[in-house]
Enzyme design. Structure first.
Site, PDB file in Angstrom:
ATOM      1  N   HIS A  48     -15.405  52.262  58.070  1.00 14.94           N
ATOM      2  CA  HIS A  48     -14.882  51.450  56.957  1.00 14.94           C
ATOM      3  C   HIS A  48     -16.017  50.865  56.096  1.00 14.94           C
ATOM      4  O   HIS A  48     -16.038  51.093  54.872  1.00 14.94           O
ATOM      5  CB  HIS A  48     -13.952  50.360  57.490  1.00 14.94           C
ATOM      6  CG  HIS A  48     -13.574  49.321  56.478  1.00 14.94           C
ATOM      7  ND1 HIS A  48     -12.869  49.624  55.331  1.00 14.94           N
ATOM      8  CD2 HIS A  48     -13.834  47.982  56.415  1.00 14.94           C
ATOM      9  CE1 HIS A  48     -12.699  48.523  54.614  1.00 14.94           C
ATOM     10  NE2 HIS A  48     -13.281  47.516  55.251  1.00 14.94           N
ATOM     11  N   HIS A  72     -20.099  43.542  55.530  1.00 23.39           N
ATOM     12  CA  HIS A  72     -19.103  42.583  55.030  1.00 23.39           C
ATOM     13  C   HIS A  72     -18.112  42.082  56.074  1.00 23.39           C
ATOM     14  O   HIS A  72     -17.509  41.036  55.897  1.00 23.39           O
ATOM     15  CB  HIS A  72     -18.366  43.158  53.810  1.00 23.39           C
ATOM     16  CG  HIS A  72     -17.318  44.169  54.129  1.00 23.39           C
ATOM     17  ND1 HIS A  72     -17.581  45.510  54.207  1.00 23.39           N
ATOM     18  CD2 HIS A  72     -15.992  44.045  54.395  1.00 23.39           C
ATOM     19  CE1 HIS A  72     -16.462  46.162  54.496  1.00 23.39           C
ATOM     20  NE2 HIS A  72     -15.494  45.299  54.617  1.00 23.39           N
ATOM     21  N   GLU A  76     -16.879  37.996  60.097  1.00 22.88           N
ATOM     22  CA  GLU A  76     -15.447  37.807  60.369  1.00 22.88           C
ATOM     23  C   GLU A  76     -15.023  38.373  61.726  1.00 22.88           C
ATOM     24  O   GLU A  76     -14.239  37.766  62.447  1.00 22.88           O
ATOM     25  CB  GLU A  76     -14.685  38.526  59.256  1.00 22.88           C
ATOM     26  CG  GLU A  76     -13.317  37.993  58.967  1.00 22.88           C
ATOM     27  CD  GLU A  76     -12.697  38.753  57.800  1.00 22.88           C
ATOM     28  OE1 GLU A  76     -11.595  39.295  58.019  1.00 22.88           O
ATOM     29  OE2 GLU A  76     -13.297  38.825  56.721  1.00 22.88           O
ATOM     30  N   ASP A  77     -15.520  39.546  62.054  1.00 15.91           N
ATOM     31  CA  ASP A  77     -14.990  40.284  63.218  1.00 15.91           C
ATOM     32  C   ASP A  77     -15.904  40.340  64.427  1.00 15.91           C
ATOM     33  O   ASP A  77     -15.560  40.935  65.446  1.00 15.91           O
ATOM     34  CB  ASP A  77     -14.647  41.731  62.806  1.00 15.91           C
ATOM     35  CG  ASP A  77     -13.526  41.775  61.775  1.00 15.91           C
ATOM     36  OD1 ASP A  77     -12.787  40.781  61.690  1.00 15.91           O
ATOM     37  OD2 ASP A  77     -13.402  42.775  61.050  1.00 15.91           O
ATOM     38  N   ASP A 139     -13.810  46.960  49.119  1.00 16.68           N
ATOM     39  CA  ASP A 139     -13.229  46.781  50.459  1.00 16.68           C
ATOM     40  C   ASP A 139     -11.703  46.936  50.383  1.00 16.68           C
ATOM     41  O   ASP A 139     -11.084  47.650  51.173  1.00 16.68           O
ATOM     42  CB  ASP A 139     -13.619  45.376  50.960  1.00 16.68           C
ATOM     43  CG  ASP A 139     -12.898  44.975  52.244  1.00 16.68           C
ATOM     44  OD1 ASP A 139     -12.721  45.848  53.118  1.00 16.68           O
ATOM     45  OD2 ASP A 139     -12.523  43.790  52.382  1.00 16.68           O
ATOM     46  N   ASP A 259       7.429  61.181  26.060  1.00 14.91           N
ATOM     47  CA  ASP A 259       7.543  61.916  24.795  1.00 14.91           C
ATOM     48  C   ASP A 259       6.484  61.410  23.807  1.00 14.91           C
ATOM     49  O   ASP A 259       6.778  60.969  22.710  1.00 14.91           O
ATOM     50  CB  ASP A 259       8.956  61.728  24.216  1.00 14.91           C
ATOM     51  CG  ASP A 259       9.231  62.732  23.106  1.00 14.91           C
ATOM     52  OD1 ASP A 259       8.449  63.693  22.994  1.00 14.91           O
ATOM     53  OD2 ASP A 259      10.198  62.545  22.357  1.00 14.91           O
TER      54      ASP A 259
END
Length: 710
Positions: A48, A72, A76-77, A139, A259
């Site tokens: 990712h 990034h 957070e993870d 992201d 059209d």
């Protein structure tokens, strides 16, 4: 599947070897941090960040943006902190990564609040460094490309957030290519069946029109060549979400939208754009009113182009856009186009004056917003894509969202102009402040010292800046008025203890404020003014610290104590009951209502009769001898039916300077009617004059001052 070696090979085309190595280092650091983690699809997690960096590399973003993309999700993870990243890669990278990271250490009541807080954090980081949003958009784009593995409800939630927030931001930054992909992916996730049907219909329509499109394209290209103008003509595809939006918002059929042929002419310089325009206008007849010059007046996101619509073969409309190659890159990549032409610091400093102006506005919204939900609401309003262009009296151009009013214009000029505006002139003629502005109008705002924003403006302003400034002013005004009333109530209560606020030492006030858990005296006075604390109890505690009153109250003061006088100019903290409509001259009492301040009622009003002798809720008040302002009163007039009766009533009332706020009529029988009048009067004497005038009108049987007593 993309590998770091392939990716590094691509970067060599525009980054130097040292920068490529730094990007590699960030990749290996992230790979180690995410070790053992997988995506929902089962792929290793590091895929990712690598794909996000790849999206940024397509825009030729600098090495710091690519490093931030690799890292990034690390804060957070994983267990890695911001300072660890700063130690390894420097503060710039750490700030970029932190700006993109969600607030994971806080528990929110619901998803909406969490989303709002995270967006506020990102917006503030974005205002410092625009690259934060470019990393975040990339992201989001990769997440949207891989939505398929999620549950349908989660897919829809993410798609809605994308269409509501990230698509308008991409549009505001002029990133057309990325915006279109986000829109179409969001459309497929939100409405899969509608998206499939429109896609199939587009394929069918494209097959039927292929020959005609290439015929028109070749004819335009040949005419340009004849005139010796270098340029290329390309066909423009309408994307699915824009077709769906037009069908939904403009109530057009699919055939009406399809059209129409759309082409883009790309030339070498700005002069050639206008020459090309003249050539196509000679070739096919232009449709009046459809020409727009975005080169002279660019859109807010920096977009520049000439737009025109022509009558083509067989009467089929042809939409033409004419621009230079640089404008084309700017239209497709927006703010990111700066990195195509410039490097690093130069691109950052030149990253678009308009964008920096918008980000400055975002910071101002954040400063004035009460909370993150109000902030996100204001930013969403500000991302509105359609603009009107109006002129200042000196001839400067101002961009405003569609539907903007003179009040929005005033706040766009300056906050102080907005706060003191009282009227406006549109094209030198007086106009209502709530009138929506049209492109090309010249707007002049009339200000008056001492004027203040009106709460009713919130019903028609459309810009986030105007909305947040009006709310901020009204909150501030209410606080000031509450403090002033609180000071009067406390001073009045202290008189019964033969004391005053000036006689109480600062030390005692400081001690009691810490007991009340308040920061300053103004906070205490505000609480009293809003009715959240009893003035008498606070006075007793200040005079006799440590004591609490027993069976004493605000009304339980010495007989010589004067009631609180009502001047009529106290503002929002003193209001008048709509049940009995008190006016100067009526005997009145004050109901202390928590959070609302004091509500004035007539002393015979049934709504206060139950609490009349509850000293904690009722305050003795009287009208000040210099009371000013206009007060509402309700009259019920029984009269005979005949033509012009209402006009006669209105004429009689205005003759004695009365003002009708509302009028309604109830038919009693074929001969009689009852007219309910809501009037503005100064006091009882003024009301008596009005009633006297009404009595002499032929056909008026009775006049009763109505109080909603039952």
């Amino acid at each position: 599947m993309l590998t770091i070696d392939e990716f590094a090979g691509r970067l060599k085309s525009y980054l130097n070897p040292e920068q490529v190595n730094l990007v590699r280092r960030a990749y290996y650091y992230a790979e180690q941090a995410h070790d053992g983690q997988t995506r929902r699809s089962g792929d290793p997690y590091i895929i990712h960040p690598l794909e996000v960096a790849s999206i940024l590399a397509d825009m030729h973003m600098d090495h710091q943006s690519l490093m931030a993309a690799m890292l990034h999700d690390v804060i957070e993870d994983t267990g890695i902190e911001k300072q660890d990243i700063a130690g390894q890669f420097g503060d710039v990278i750490a700030d970029l990564v932190d700006g993109v990271s969600k607030l994971t250490h806080m528990n929110f009541e619901n998803k909406t609040l969490a989303q709002a807080e995270n967006f506020q954090k990102m917006a503030l980081a974005m205002a410092k460094d625009i690259r934060v949003i470019l990393v975040k958009l990339s992201d989001r784009l990769h997440n949207m490309r891989t939505l398929g593995v999620l549950r349908p409800d989660k897919r829809r939630r993410i798609a809605k957030e994308t269409l509501d927030i990230y698509v308008p931001i991409a549009n505001r930054l002029g990133m057309h290519t990325l915006r279109i992909e986000l829109e179409d992916l969001g459309f497929f996730a939100m409405y899969p069946m509608r998206a499939r049907l429109i896609r199939q219909a587009v394929r069918n329509a494209r097959g039927n029109r292929k020959d005609l499109v290439s015929q028109v394209q070749q004819a335009i290209a040949a005419r340009l060549e004849e005139e010796g103008l270098k340029g290329r003509v390309v066909g423009r595809e309408k994307h699915l979400y824009s077709i769906y939006s037009k069908m939904k918002n403009q109530s057009k059929s699919f055939d009406d939208i399809m059209d129409m042929f759309a082409f883009r002419i790309i030339v070498d310089k700005v002069d050639s754009c206008y020459r090309a325009l003249g050539i196509v206008h000679n070739f096919y007849k232009p449709i009046p009113g459809r020409f727009k010059d975005y080169i002279a007046i660019p859109k807010a996101n920096g977009y520049q182009s000439l737009h025109t619509t022509l009558f083509g073969m067989h009467g089929v409309p042809i939409e033409i856009q004419i621009r230079t190659q640089e404008m084309e890159d700017m239209a497709n990549n927006g703010i990111a186009a700066h990195w195509l032409y410039k490097s690093g610091e130069e691109a950052l400093s030149g990253s678009h004056a308009r964008t920096r102006q918008w980000l400055k506005g975002v910071l101002e919204l954040q400063k004035n917003a009460g909370d993150s939900l109000e902030f996100i609401e204001n930013v969403k309003i500000d991302l509105f894509p359609d603009e009107v262009y109006v002129f200042t009296p000196k001839g400067h151009i101002l961009e405003l969202p569609k539907g903007a009013t003179a009040v929005d214009y005033a706040y766009a000029v300056h906050t102080d102009v907005g706060n003191t505006c009282v009227a406006c002139r549109i094209n030198k003629r007086l106009a209502s402040l709530s009138q929506p502005l049209q492109s090309g109008q010249t707007v002049e705002v009339v200000t008056a010292p001492g004027a203040r924003p009106n709460a009713a403006w919130l019903n028609f302003v459309v810009t986030g800046k105007a909305r947040s400034n009006i709310r901020h002013f009204l909150k501030h005004q209410r606080r000031n008025e509450s403090i002033a009333l609180g000071r009067r109530l406390l001073s009045k209560a202290l008189v019964s203890f033969d004391s005053s606020l000036e006689q109480i030492s600062e030390e005692v006030i400081r001690q009691q404020l810490s007991v009340f858990e308040l920061d300053d005296l103004d906070g205490l006075l505000e609480d009293i003014g809003l009715g959240n604390r009893m003035a008498y109890i606070v006075a007793k505690i200040l005079v006799e610290p440590g004591s609490l009153p027993e069976n004493k109250s605000q009304l339980d003061l010495s007989n010589s104590e004067k009631p609180l006088s009502i001047r009529g100019s106290e503002g929002m903290v003193i209001s008048f009951g709509k049940c009995c409509y008190p006016i100067p001259g009526d005997p009145v009492v004050g109901h202390v209502s928590s959070g609302r301040g004091i509500v004035i009622h007539t002393d015979t009003c049934p709504n206060v009769s139950e609490i009349r002798h509850n000293p904690e809720k009722v305050l003795e008040v009287e009208w000040d001898k210099d009371v000013s302002g206009e007060f509402t009163v309700e009259l019920s007039v029984e009269l005979e039916h005949h033509r012009g009766m209402i006009a006669s009533l209105a004429t009689a009332i205005t003759a004695v300077e009365g003002n009708i706020e509302k009028i309604s009529m109830v038919e009693q029988d074929s001969r009689c009617s009852i007219v309910q009048l809501l009037l503005s009067v100064r006091d009882r004497v003024h009301l008596a004059k009005i009633i006297k005038r009404l009595r002499v009108i032929k056909g008026v049987y009775s006049i009763i001052r109505r109080r909603r007593d039952s």
